[in-house]
Scaffold this motif. Sequence first.
Motif, PDB file in Angstrom:
ATOM      1  N   MET A   1      47.855  28.802  -0.475  1.00 24.01           N
ATOM      2  CA  MET A   1      47.107  28.466   0.743  1.00 24.01           C
ATOM      3  C   MET A   1      46.923  29.681   1.650  1.00 24.01           C
ATOM      4  SD  MET A   1      48.867  24.763   1.499  1.00 24.01           S
ATOM      5  CE  MET A   1      50.554  25.254   1.138  1.00 24.01           C
ATOM      6  N   GLY A   2      45.739  29.775   2.220  1.00 22.62           N
ATOM      7  CA  GLY A   2      45.419  30.871   3.141  1.00 22.62           C
ATOM      8  C   GLY A   2      44.586  30.354   4.293  1.00 22.62           C
ATOM      9  N   MET A   3      44.407  31.187   5.326  1.00 19.27           N
ATOM     10  CA  MET A   3      43.693  30.755   6.527  1.00 19.27           C
ATOM     11  C   MET A   3      42.755  31.844   7.026  1.00 19.27           C
ATOM     12  SD  MET A   3      46.705  28.847   8.679  1.00 19.27           S
ATOM     13  CE  MET A   3      47.992  30.037   8.593  1.00 19.27           C
ATOM     14  N   MET A   4      41.753  31.422   7.772  1.00 19.09           N
ATOM     15  CA  MET A   4      40.902  32.305   8.533  1.00 19.09           C
ATOM     16  C   MET A   4      40.482  31.514   9.757  1.00 19.09           C
ATOM     17  SD  MET A   4      37.334  32.365   6.329  1.00 19.09           S
ATOM     18  CE  MET A   4      38.023  33.178   4.899  1.00 19.09           C
ATOM     19  N   ILE A   5      39.867  32.158  10.723  1.00 21.45           N
ATOM     20  CA  ILE A   5      39.520  31.457  11.964  1.00 21.45           C
ATOM     21  C   ILE A   5      38.078  31.752  12.357  1.00 21.45           C
ATOM     22  CG2 ILE A   5      40.038  31.179  14.430  1.00 21.45           C
ATOM     23  CD1 ILE A   5      42.925  31.939  13.841  1.00 21.45           C
ATOM     24  N   CYS A   6      37.283  30.728  12.442  1.00 25.45           N
ATOM     25  CA  CYS A   6      35.949  30.723  13.017  1.00 25.45           C
ATOM     26  C   CYS A   6      35.043  31.860  12.543  1.00 25.45           C
ATOM     27  CB  CYS A   6      36.054  30.673  14.538  1.00 25.45           C
ATOM     28  SG  CYS A   6      34.574  30.019  15.271  1.00 25.45           S
ATOM     29  N   ASN A   7      34.895  32.906  13.362  1.00 20.19           N
ATOM     30  CA  ASN A   7      33.977  33.988  13.003  1.00 20.19           C
ATOM     31  C   ASN A   7      34.344  34.647  11.678  1.00 20.19           C
ATOM     32  OD1 ASN A   7      32.948  37.130  13.612  1.00 20.19           O
ATOM     33  ND2 ASN A   7      31.596  35.496  14.335  1.00 20.19           N
ATOM     34  N   ASP A   8      35.650  34.630  11.320  1.00 19.41           N
ATOM     35  CA  ASP A   8      36.085  35.210  10.034  1.00 19.41           C
ATOM     36  C   ASP A   8      35.259  34.648   8.874  1.00 19.41           C
ATOM     37  OD1 ASP A   8      39.564  35.011  11.008  1.00 19.41           O
ATOM     38  OD2 ASP A   8      38.295  36.810  10.963  1.00 19.41           O
ATOM     39  N   ARG A   9      34.843  33.377   8.974  1.00 17.95           N
ATOM     40  CA  ARG A   9      34.176  32.726   7.824  1.00 17.95           C
ATOM     41  C   ARG A   9      32.821  33.393   7.515  1.00 17.95           C
ATOM     42  NH1 ARG A   9      32.867  29.699  12.229  1.00 17.95           N
ATOM     43  NH2 ARG A   9      31.024  28.314  12.283  1.00 17.95           N
ATOM     44  N   ARG A  10      32.298  34.151   8.458  1.00 13.72           N
ATOM     45  CA  ARG A  10      31.001  34.810   8.253  1.00 13.72           C
ATOM     46  C   ARG A  10      31.131  36.150   7.526  1.00 13.72           C
ATOM     47  NH1 ARG A  10      27.683  31.883  11.714  1.00 13.72           N
ATOM     48  NH2 ARG A  10      28.831  30.736  13.303  1.00 13.72           N
ATOM     49  N   TRP A  11      32.351  36.584   7.311  1.00 17.15           N
ATOM     50  CA  TRP A  11      32.593  37.911   6.717  1.00 17.15           C
ATOM     51  C   TRP A  11      33.128  37.751   5.294  1.00 17.15           C
ATOM     52  CZ3 TRP A  11      30.692  41.868   9.444  1.00 17.15           C
ATOM     53  CH2 TRP A  11      30.421  41.632  10.791  1.00 17.15           C
ATOM     54  N   PRO A  12      32.340  38.101   4.278  1.00 16.56           N
ATOM     55  CA  PRO A  12      32.804  37.931   2.895  1.00 16.56           C
ATOM     56  C   PRO A  12      34.092  38.689   2.585  1.00 16.56           C
ATOM     57  CG  PRO A  12      30.700  39.128   2.984  1.00 16.56           C
ATOM     58  CD  PRO A  12      30.947  38.603   4.341  1.00 16.56           C
ATOM     59  N   GLU A  13      34.352  39.774   3.362  1.00 21.65           N
ATOM     60  CA  GLU A  13      35.591  40.528   3.117  1.00 21.65           C
ATOM     61  C   GLU A  13      36.820  39.629   3.304  1.00 21.65           C
ATOM     62  OE1 GLU A  13      33.129  41.350   5.167  1.00 21.65           O
ATOM     63  OE2 GLU A  13      32.668  43.499   5.124  1.00 21.65           O
ATOM     64  N   ALA A  14      36.756  38.760   4.333  1.00 20.11           N
ATOM     65  CA  ALA A  14      37.916  37.882   4.591  1.00 20.11           C
ATOM     66  C   ALA A  14      38.163  36.971   3.392  1.00 20.11           C
ATOM     67  CB  ALA A  14      37.652  37.054   5.850  1.00 20.11           C
ATOM     68  N   TRP A  15      37.096  36.392   2.878  1.00 21.39           N
ATOM     69  CA  TRP A  15      37.227  35.476   1.722  1.00 21.39           C
ATOM     70  C   TRP A  15      37.768  36.232   0.506  1.00 21.39           C
ATOM     71  CZ3 TRP A  15      36.470  30.287   1.994  1.00 21.39           C
ATOM     72  CH2 TRP A  15      35.765  29.797   3.106  1.00 21.39           C
TER      73      TRP A  15
END
Length: 322
Positions: free
Chosen positions: A169-183
């Motif tokens: 399991m992992g997490m990101m927050i809001c604006n992070d979802r727009r950045w493919p690097e985070a994924w």
Amino acid sequence: MPRILTVAAAQLGPIQRAEGREVAVARMVRLLERAHARGAELVVFPELALTTFFPRHYHADRAEADAWFESAMPSNATAPLFAAARRYGITFHLGYAERTPDGHHYNTAILVSPAGDVLLKYRKVHLPGHAEFDPKRAVQHLEKRYFEVGNLGFPVIRAPAGGLPGVNMGMMICNDRRWPEAWRVLGLQSVELVMCGYNTPSTNQSAAGFEAHHLRVFHSHLSVQAGAYQNATFAVACAKAGTEDGCELFGHSIIVNPQGEIMAQATSWDDELITADCDMDMCTLGRTTIFAFDKHRRVEAYGRITGQVGAVAPPVWSKTEQ
Ligand code: ING
């Protein structure tokens, strides 16, 4: 034997500036009761779920903004949430404003076991908006004023969830979802479930150019569906929605499978629970074929992704003398 985890997004309707944490917590406890009745084993609450989206409000004195932050988790205000999760045996994700004992401020999310253990913590990396009051904006978006950039990277943990002994399991927050690097950083750690809370205005506040309203939700879903598909993971994107002190946030929370399909979607802009039975082994197909990273990625071609921050102008073509 399929590895089924019943997951829920507990979307929250608006929280007004004047409403205290106990209002949000009481509503969240009711959503946990509903989640239990629906057989949900893991519940995702939104970003900054305990208060109104306070980065829309300008505080000249940053210390005044500390009132929006949690210095302890749980606290007296949030204890009922932890007690309900324990009562129902539910693992939950909670987004909140974190003030550390040494005075740092983050836009944070935690994953909490039914026993109250913090299984994972994440601090928002991509902070949108601005740090100073912007008179041109219809509504301020002062995340860069109130939060520091997250310092925990994008961690993934394998931990028990529901009836499963281990889920990545992992997490990101809001604006992070727009950045493919985070994924991709999460995907490179074999994530199987990405949890993402968000508070997203339904209209463009920056007045930097025309953006049709219907594209606000489209861009949110596009980002989450692409991120899930391209990293062979499930994703839960959970909104705080509705009109907060006159400012509208869209809902449309979704649960997405590793094929990028929307399994469930909220249709209100209020407190709403959506659920899906997620077979974690569904991640295997993408991970061992089209997105078998070890077989197909060519890191020697990706230098710009970590070596460069902003875009550069390309060379200009000219007809060279033969
Ligand atoms: N909110 C918005 C988000 O990324 C935003 C800010 C909206 C940025 C639309 C760009 C376009 O969903 C937060 N809290 O990050």
